[in-house]
Write an enzyme that holds these catalytic residues in place. Structure first.
Site, PDB file in Angstrom:
ATOM      1  N   SER A   1      -5.819   3.434   4.620  1.00 42.32           N
ATOM      2  CA  SER A   1      -5.354   2.574   3.528  1.00 42.32           C
ATOM      3  C   SER A   1      -6.497   1.919   2.769  1.00 42.32           C
ATOM      4  O   SER A   1      -6.425   0.744   2.389  1.00 42.32           O
ATOM      5  CB  SER A   1      -4.389   1.500   4.056  1.00 42.32           C
ATOM      6  OG  SER A   1      -3.525   1.062   3.039  1.00 42.32           O
TER       7      SER A   1
ATOM      8  N   SER B   1       0.791  -1.238   0.000  1.00 38.71           N
ATOM      9  CA  SER B   1       0.000   0.000   0.000  1.00 38.71           C
ATOM     10  C   SER B   1       0.821   1.284   0.000  1.00 38.71           C
ATOM     11  O   SER B   1       0.244   2.373  -0.060  1.00 38.71           O
ATOM     12  CB  SER B   1      -0.963   0.015   1.192  1.00 38.71           C
ATOM     13  OG  SER B   1      -2.084  -0.789   0.920  1.00 38.71           O
TER      14      SER B   1
ATOM     15  N   LYS C   1       0.017   3.770  -2.677  1.00 41.12           N
ATOM     16  CA  LYS C   1      -0.972   4.854  -2.599  1.00 41.12           C
ATOM     17  C   LYS C   1      -0.329   6.238  -2.498  1.00 41.12           C
ATOM     18  O   LYS C   1      -1.017   7.259  -2.656  1.00 41.12           O
ATOM     19  CB  LYS C   1      -1.905   4.613  -1.415  1.00 41.12           C
ATOM     20  CG  LYS C   1      -2.770   3.352  -1.563  1.00 41.12           C
ATOM     21  CD  LYS C   1      -3.736   3.213  -0.397  1.00 41.12           C
ATOM     22  CE  LYS C   1      -4.647   2.004  -0.550  1.00 41.12           C
ATOM     23  NZ  LYS C   1      -4.042   0.746  -0.096  1.00 41.12           N
TER      24      LYS C   1
ATOM     25  N   LYS D   1       3.411   6.638   4.705  1.00 38.40           N
ATOM     26  CA  LYS D   1       2.471   5.567   4.382  1.00 38.40           C
ATOM     27  C   LYS D   1       3.002   4.190   4.765  1.00 38.40           C
ATOM     28  O   LYS D   1       4.164   3.881   4.541  1.00 38.40           O
ATOM     29  CB  LYS D   1       2.162   5.581   2.877  1.00 38.40           C
ATOM     30  CG  LYS D   1       1.042   4.615   2.472  1.00 38.40           C
ATOM     31  CD  LYS D   1      -0.308   5.096   2.987  1.00 38.40           C
ATOM     32  CE  LYS D   1      -1.415   4.085   2.741  1.00 38.40           C
ATOM     33  NZ  LYS D   1      -1.381   2.949   3.689  1.00 38.40           N
TER      34      LYS D   1
END
Length: 381
Positions: free
Chosen positions: A118, A63, A66, A223
């Site tokens: 997320s 993730s 992202k 992140k």
């Protein structure tokens, strides 16, 4: 005799250890160990690599994908845009913010939902709204990565779910993160600890998965990422005393500890320097027995490795000898600054005093003015 011999040997061993410790390279003294398979630490300003471990090995990044999704969303759209969630987006597996097919939600809320919680559904909705399909959006993500200089990166989706051909490297993710953190809106979102957004289900409470925002002094993002096959991935950013660092780990069982070590190490090894300094003279003039200077309108700083030579280059633009009067602090050009060949930014160049280049001594007489008016009228007839 034996005792004396043993004492002599022990003393020699101790001396050898001391000599090795004193004369070992600095990297060995300050070396750190991380649990990650791939890791990288860079100065966000200069791009200098401060720590690397298999940093250019390609690997899925879960993730942390992202980061690019959010960056493109911010660059390409107004955050107040209304997005209609598709059935495909609503059915995404893994982490979600529980979007429903057909519901309407703002682009801003989607970005918060995917960067704090997320949400894979949010990432898919963003991609489809901007590019029409996840596949087309992934192509745009890859192109943007290559434009930034992350040439060993390939995106196949917007969320980071496992997909053939979806990969990056620790170094590339550091480059992408450093670029993204220069965007004020992106930085604001990823540094947010908690938020509430409106969805069709009502108010959804969001809490950022990045524990470093609470546990590491100076952390400002960015992140987390995880899939069962990829493992734990993390990209973080921290600022202290004018220095900004980016840390990346891919497949790191102890990622929180790894990032703490890496960032601490980075702040020990770097210092802030001025690339450009407010009011410093960039060019001097002498016209009609008058002297004045073009000076920097602001500061540009960077975090760089301590005790290493840095090459700073400057390119001046539109700096020409003026033929008209100038006021103090009036802009007369701009300068671009480069550190070791890397673009660092630009600043306005200002005049440091009032300068009279040419006096307006000629004034039309009354009859000259009448003549000009009559001539203008005749020309229009």
């Amino acid at each position: 005799m034996l005792l004396s011999f043993m004492k002599s040997k022990i003393i020699k061993v101790i001396v050898c250890i001391c000599v090795l410790f004193i004369f070992s390279p600095a990297e060995k003294i300050y070396a750190i160990e991380t649990s990650a398979e791939c890791a990288c630490l860079i100065s966000a300003d200069s791009g200098e690599i401060l720590y690397a471990k298999n940093a250019e090995t390609v690997h899925p990044m879960a993730s942390t994908t992202k980061i690019m999704t959010a960056l493109l969303a911010i660059e390409k759209n107004t955050l107040d845009d209304t997005v209609i969630v598709s059935a495909n987006a609503a059915s995404q597996e893994g982490s979600t913010i529980y979007l429903r097919s057909g519901e309407e939600i703002s682009m801003k809320n989607l970005i918060y939902g995917m960067m704090l919680n997320s949400g894979n559904d949010a990432a898919c909705a963003v991609a489809e709204h901007i590019s029409g399909s996840v596949e087309e959006f992934a192509r745009e993500m890859t192109q943007k990565a290559h434009d930034i200089g992350a040439l060993n990166t390939s995106f196949k989706n917007a969320s980071g779910l496992d997909d053939d051909g979806h990969y990056s490297t620790a170094l590339d993710m550091a480059k992408i993160a450093a670029y993204a953190m220069k965007n004020p809106k992106f930085c604001e979102i990823v540094s947010t600890k908690t938020n509430e957004i409106e969805t069709s289900s009502g108010v959804t409470y969001l809490k950022n998965h990045n524990k470093l925002l609470w546990n590491y002094d100076g952390c400002i993002g960015i992140k987390t990422g995880y899939t069962k096959s990829t493992g734990r991935c993390l990209v973080s950013c921290a600022q202290r005393d004018g220095i900004t660092l980016i840390a990346v780990t891919l497949v790191a069982p102890n990622d929180w500890q790894d990032h703490t070590k890496m960032l601490d190490y980075g702040f020990e090894q770097t210092e802030k320097i001025y690339i450009a300094q407010k009011d410093s003279v960039m060019k001097s003039y002498e016209i009609n027995n008058q002297t004045f200077n073009a000076v920097c309108g602001g500061d540009i700083t960077a975090g760089v490795k301590k005790n290493e030579k840095q090459n700073i280059d400057v390119t001046l633009h539109a700096i020409k000898a003026p033929t008209f009067n100038i006021q103090k602090n009036e802009k007369i050009g701009y300068a671009e600054f480069y550190l070791n060949g890397n673009y660092m930014g630009q600043c306005d160049l200002l005049c440091d005093r009032n300068v009279i280049i040419k006096e307006n001594t000629s004034k039309d007489s009354f009859f000259d003015s009448i003549y000009k008016i009559i001539k203008l009228i005749l020309l229009k007839l």
